[in-house]
Design an enzyme around this catalytic site. Structure first.
Site, short mmCIF file in Angstrom:
data_model
loop_
_atom_site.label_atom_id
_atom_site.label_comp_id
_atom_site.label_asym_id
_atom_site.label_seq_id
_atom_site.Cartn_x
_atom_site.Cartn_y
_atom_site.Cartn_z
CG ASP A 306 -2.18 0.88 0.93
OD1 ASP A 306 -2.53 1.08 -0.25
OD2 ASP A 306 -2.78 1.38 1.90
N GLY A 325 -0.82 7.63 5.22
CA GLY A 325 0.00 6.89 4.25
C GLY A 325 1.42 6.65 4.71
#
Length: 417
Positions: A306, A325
């Site tokens: 990811d 993130g």
């Protein structure tokens, strides 16, 4: 491209040479010969590396590079170089850009930026126009341009009828619909896992219930439509149970888990370091254990980094305002090996190809060389010198990892660190 790999131990359960230490001759990008000892009369480039192991090239089903629009975070060119040095010969690129990748022309653009690179790029088109969750994007056109799936990156589809229509429409051409597992009205303004740590640290909680409700809804819709669904980056024990039950009912569903959600827990939040602000949030050790078990029994189909580069201006701020993130390509192998054996780790990193339309590669004579070169027995502390990405927002900085990659041989090219 011609090369001779010397004294490499092959880690590929589908290869006749699994666990054998051999030489591998590559001519014009194809594996010409595998044998205990191969001479080099043509003076090809010889690759001799410490404790060299070779596996099939790895695949990542969820990476973001920023381009177009967020080139300060990462460009496609440098992102693919990072992926190559990290062992990945193919990656699926999220529509996490500005403008969002939501048309035939956008898919064509990102594919053109990746031409002639060692790592192959497989674009994921946005599910809705501009990823706004209101109207379906041009799914069929994007499929014809080369999109391998459709996903509004980390944006849940709140309208169940829209998700129903997407599954029905995409099933006409075998399209893979992805749905981010979060019920936004339940998650609210939560930024970390709702748990004792969120209370103690005074941070708003995002409960596991938000993820599980969305997954339950989508599985009901999938059963009704008989479509094809992928649920990216699940993070809770109950999510694993829901998907396990759906697979027992033979629904066409797959799912992934982010490596940081396997290895790290919300205990990492102690210092309010925004490198640990990820979505879905880091959960508890109980969740990690359930996710690991889900990988072992096949409930979870694949792992993903990811990988999501975020520039320093959006991370070096108060926790509530920082963007979600972490980057993950460079640390993927070493982090997974803190949990799994080398054989299992490599198996996980090569899973998911078929689901995203990526051709599987087997290490045997006559096949195109699609190889990852690695050393599984290196213990080290991961630091910024290990990062090739433009952005340095890694949740694994300072962590003890096990195993490093040398690079890849793929698409008739060699990329080594």
């Amino acid at each position: 491209m011609n090369a001779l790999i010397k004294s490499a131990t092959i880690v590929d359960s589908k290869s006749d040479f699994h666990n054998e230490t051999v030489d591998i001759l590559i001519e014009k990008g194809r594996i010409a010969k595998i044998s205990k000892r191969i001479s080099n009369p043509n003076n090809y480039r010889e690759i001799k590396l410490d404790n060299l192991h070779v596996s099939q090239g790895w695949f990542d089903s969820s990476v973001s590079f920023g381009e177009p629009g967020y080139e300060e975070r990462e460009t496609i060119e440098n992102g693919l170089k990072t992926a190559a040095q990290s062992g990945f010969t193919s990656v699926a690129l999220n529509a996490n850009s500005n403008p969002v990748i939501d048309s035939y022309a956008d898919i064509t653009f990102v594919k053109s930026k990746a031409q002639s690179k060692a790592t192959s790029l497989y674009p994921i088109g946005a599910l809705t126009k501009s990823s706004n969750g209101k109207d379906l994007a041009e799914l069929f056109d994007m499929k014809n341009a080369g999109a391998v799936a459709f996903y509004d990156y980390q944006k849940p589809i709140s309208n169940p009828n829209l998700m129903k229509i997407a599954l029905q429409y995409a099933s006409n051409f075998g399209g893979l619909v992805c749905s981010f597992p979060q019920e936004s009205k339940i998650s609210g303004k939560g930024v970390v896992n709702e748990n004792i740590n969120s209370t103690r640290l005074g941070l708003k909680g995002n409960p596991a219930l938000a993820e599980e409700l969305q997954i339950a809804r989508d599985l009901f819709l999938l059963e009704y439509t008989e479509g094809k669904l992928h649920i990216p980056t699940i993070s809770t024990a109950k999510s694993v149970e829901l998907i396990r039950a759906a697979k027992q009912k033979k629904l066409d569903v797959s799912c992934s888990v982010a490596i940081h959600n396997l290895v790290l827990t919300d205990d990492s939040l102690e210092g309010f370091d925004t490198r640990y602000k990820v979505l879905p949030p880091l959960r508890t050790q109980n969740d990690c254990d359930a996710l690991i078990e889900g990988l072992k029994d096949g409930t979870i189909d694949m792992v993903t980094t990811d990988h999501n580069p975020i520039d320093i201006e959006d991370k070096k701020v108060e926790f509530d305002f920082a963007k979600y993130g972490t980057i993950g390509l460079e640390s993927a192998f070493g982090a997974l090996q803190t949990v799994f054996t080398t054989k299992k780790t490599i198996g996980l990193l090569t899973q998911g190809k078929e689901r995203f339309g990526v051709k599987e590669s087997i290490i045997k004579e006559g096949e195109a060389a699609d190889l990852c070169l690695l050393n599984p027995n290196v213990n080290y502390q991961f630091d910024k010198s290990d990062i090739t990405s433009r952005s340095k927002n890694s949740a694994f900085l300072g962590m003890e990892l096990n195993g490093k990659t040398y690079g890849i041989i793929a698409n008739n090219k060699i990329v080594l660190k």
